[in-house]
Design an enzyme around this catalytic site. Structure first.
Site, short mmCIF file in Angstrom:
data_model
loop_
_atom_site.label_atom_id
_atom_site.label_comp_id
_atom_site.label_asym_id
_atom_site.label_seq_id
_atom_site.Cartn_x
_atom_site.Cartn_y
_atom_site.Cartn_z
N ASP A 46 17.41 -20.09 -39.98
CA ASP A 46 18.33 -19.59 -41.03
C ASP A 46 19.44 -20.82 -41.10
OD1 ASP A 46 19.83 -16.88 -42.77
OD2 ASP A 46 20.64 -18.27 -42.84
N GLU A 141 15.92 -20.30 -45.85
CA GLU A 141 15.47 -19.23 -44.61
C GLU A 141 14.12 -19.53 -44.70
OE1 GLU A 141 16.59 -15.37 -44.14
OE2 GLU A 141 17.65 -14.82 -46.11
P1 TTP Z 1 22.74 -17.13 -46.37
O1 TTP Z 1 22.41 -17.48 -45.12
O2 TTP Z 1 23.24 -15.45 -46.02
O3 TTP Z 1 24.87 -17.86 -45.48
P2 TTP Z 1 25.29 -18.61 -45.25
O4 TTP Z 1 23.70 -19.58 -44.78
O5 TTP Z 1 25.96 -19.50 -45.69
O6 TTP Z 1 26.01 -18.58 -43.84
P3 TTP Z 1 25.53 -18.03 -42.17
O7 TTP Z 1 25.32 -19.07 -40.97
O8 TTP Z 1 25.31 -17.04 -42.49
O9 TTP Z 1 23.93 -18.37 -42.40
O10 TTP Z 1 23.13 -17.44 -47.51
C1 TTP Z 1 22.38 -19.28 -47.43
C2 TTP Z 1 23.24 -19.41 -49.10
O11 TTP Z 1 22.62 -18.45 -50.15
C3 TTP Z 1 24.33 -19.37 -48.96
O12 TTP Z 1 24.76 -21.44 -47.53
C4 TTP Z 1 24.52 -19.32 -49.75
C5 TTP Z 1 23.95 -18.49 -51.08
N1 TTP Z 1 24.46 -17.41 -51.03
C6 TTP Z 1 25.61 -17.12 -52.10
O13 TTP Z 1 25.73 -17.90 -53.68
N2 TTP Z 1 25.76 -15.26 -52.92
C7 TTP Z 1 25.68 -15.15 -51.36
O14 TTP Z 1 25.92 -13.76 -51.30
C8 TTP Z 1 25.44 -15.36 -50.52
C9 TTP Z 1 25.08 -14.46 -49.18
C10 TTP Z 1 24.29 -16.61 -49.74
MG MG Z 2 21.74 -18.75 -43.72
#
Ligand code: TTP
Ligand code: MG
Length: 426
Positions: A46, A141
């Site tokens: 991820d 991911e």
């Molecule tokens: P995530 O993998 O949930 O979050 P992230 O990569 O930003 O942070 P983490 O280090 O905790 O993994 O989501 C991946 C991408 O999806 C994120 O960069 C932006 C998008 N996203 C949205 O647009 N809205 C949301 O509510 C979430 C959770 C993610």
């Molecule tokens: Mg992420």
């Protein structure tokens, strides 16, 4: 038993003693040791604060600043933010006005989906070097099953994943976090334990005790509604589930009860579904005699929608493109498609989208087959969200969820919608 240096990628077939805190070769403190390190083969990757990391990569001036990625607007929400902004309490899905209050010096950047897709593709190129068994869950991911690749790569899965994280950092310019375990649930939980730039391992030996202190919401498929129901029953941790009888859990929570029982013990037999990106789910039926009557066609269409929806739900998938298929008596295939803004899992949405397509396509002619399909799978988190323009959606979503629960408990035939009951001929 093994140790890897996450910096220079050196590998020792034993666990280096704990007083050795730095890599004997490169002096890096990033040593990874685990008794099962050499035998675990299921990985989950991820990306860290994905959209924000790509923004920082593309504009080095942002490196030390709190970055918030969001469409600007009165009612917009945060897509994501960098780890620096998270220190102020900003989180994904938070209203932007609140994020601005918490982090007044945050730099707000509009999402650039093309850049994120390109970064995702670049990462996938490295995945493909390691294994064909890749299941992407979203742009940032994926599960990777590396079972059987050890001889090909002359290294363990853990080594391959360290290699992958380092290549992505150097060549794509962002960091990822890796979870390594023996099944999908635990690999996914694991990748979240050591973010950002993390590498975490959950082995067979410690799985049950690790899970016991975690909240039930960590179990794949436990959403807000089930979480609430479990809490009302006094169950908040996975440890409490570990003490429950399987039959009791199934009686109380239906199909999900069985999942709760097994996952709470660290058991998950789901395979990595490679190429799931390209797939569609459909169901069709050929009639014993041609049908032209719309009401009759609708009557046959509904259970097909229910079947497609049940498969979506069982696979934790949601799709955006709904396709109606019809075949004329002279074997001509007619298809009509409509793509939604948000992915769906609901039978009701499939049906409501398909009926207008059916009305348009039929024009009084008869057909020998009808089918319904869904494709363009999207992020489950975006599926069937409440929407101001579709006020009744929340209502029929609740009804459908309740019906699913009854069916899980008492069987498929236990409950039916009015439209699946044939009207009496007068
Ligand atoms: P995530 O993998 O949930 O979050 P992230 O990569 O930003 O942070 P983490 O280090 O905790 O993994 O989501 C991946 C991408 O999806 C994120 O960069 C932006 C998008 N996203 C949205 O647009 N809205 C949301 O509510 C979430 C959770 C993610
Ligand atoms: Mg992420």
């Amino acid at each position: 038993m093994a140790t890897i240096c996450r910096n220079c990628e050196n590998y020792w077939e034993e666990i280096l003693p704990s007083h050795i805190t730095r890599c004997p070769k490169c002096r890096s403190p990033r040593l990874l040791r685990h008794p099962e390190l050499a035998t675990l083969t299921m990985a989950h990757v991820d990306c860290d604060s994905f959209y924000a990391s790509v923004e920082k990569r593309d504009n080095p001036e942002l490196a030390a600043k709190p970055v918030i990625v969001a469409y600007d607007g009165a009612r917009s929400v945060v897509s994501t933010c960098c780890y620096l902004a998270r220190l102020s309490g900003v989180r994904s899905a938070m209203p932007l006005f609140k994020a601005k209050k918490l982090c007044p010096n945050g730099i707000i950047i509009k999402p650039r989906m093309d850049a994120y897709k390109a970064a995702s593709n670049a990462i996938h190129k490295f995945f493909k070097v390691l294994t064909p068994s890749i299941e992407p869950l979203s742009l940032d991911e994926a599960f990777l099953d590396l079972k059987g690749t050890e001889n090909l790569h002359h290294r363990t899965t853990a080594q391959s994943m360290v290699w992958l994280a380092n290549r992505v950092k150097q060549e794509v310019g962002i960091t990822v976090s890796v979870g390594l375990s023996y099944n999908k649930s635990l690999a996914k939980l694991s990748s979240d334990l050591d973010k950002p730039d993390g590498f975490s391992i959950i082995g067979r030996e410690e799985a049950k005790s690790f899970l016991s202190g975690r909240p039930v919401s960590d179990i794949w498929g436990v959403g807000r509604a089930l979480n609430k129901k479990l809490a009302a029953d006094g169950i908040t941790t996975i440890g409490q589930l570990q003490h429950r009888d399987k039959d009791d859990l199934v009686a109380r929570y239906g199909l999900m009860g069985s999942r709760l029982f097994h996952f709470s013990r660290g058991e998950d037999s789901r395979q990595v579904e490679a190429n799931s990106k390209a797939k569609s789910i459909s169901n069709e039926t050929t009639f014993s005699k041609d049908i032209s009557e719309i009401e009759e066609l609708k009557f046959i269409l509904w259970p097909l929608c229910e079947k497609v929806s049940a498969r979506l739900k069982a696979k934790d998938k949601a799709g955006k493109t709904i396709t109606l298929k019809l075949k004329t008596p002279d074997f001509r295939t007619v298809t009509r498609s409509h793509t939604l803004d948000q992915p769906t899992q609901l039978a009701e949405t499939l049906y409501r989208e398909a009926v207008p397509m059916l009305l348009k396509a039929s024009n009084g002619q008869s057909f020998r087959l009808i089918g319904i399909g869904i494709s363009t799978f999207g992020d489950l988190r975006d599926a069937d969200r409440p929407n101001l323009l579709e006020q009744d959606k929340e209502k029929f979503k609740k009804v459908e969820n309740a019906m699913d629960l009854v069916r899980a408990k008492f069987g498929e035939a236990a409950i039916k919608k009015g439209r699946s009951v044939r009207k009496k001929q007068t």
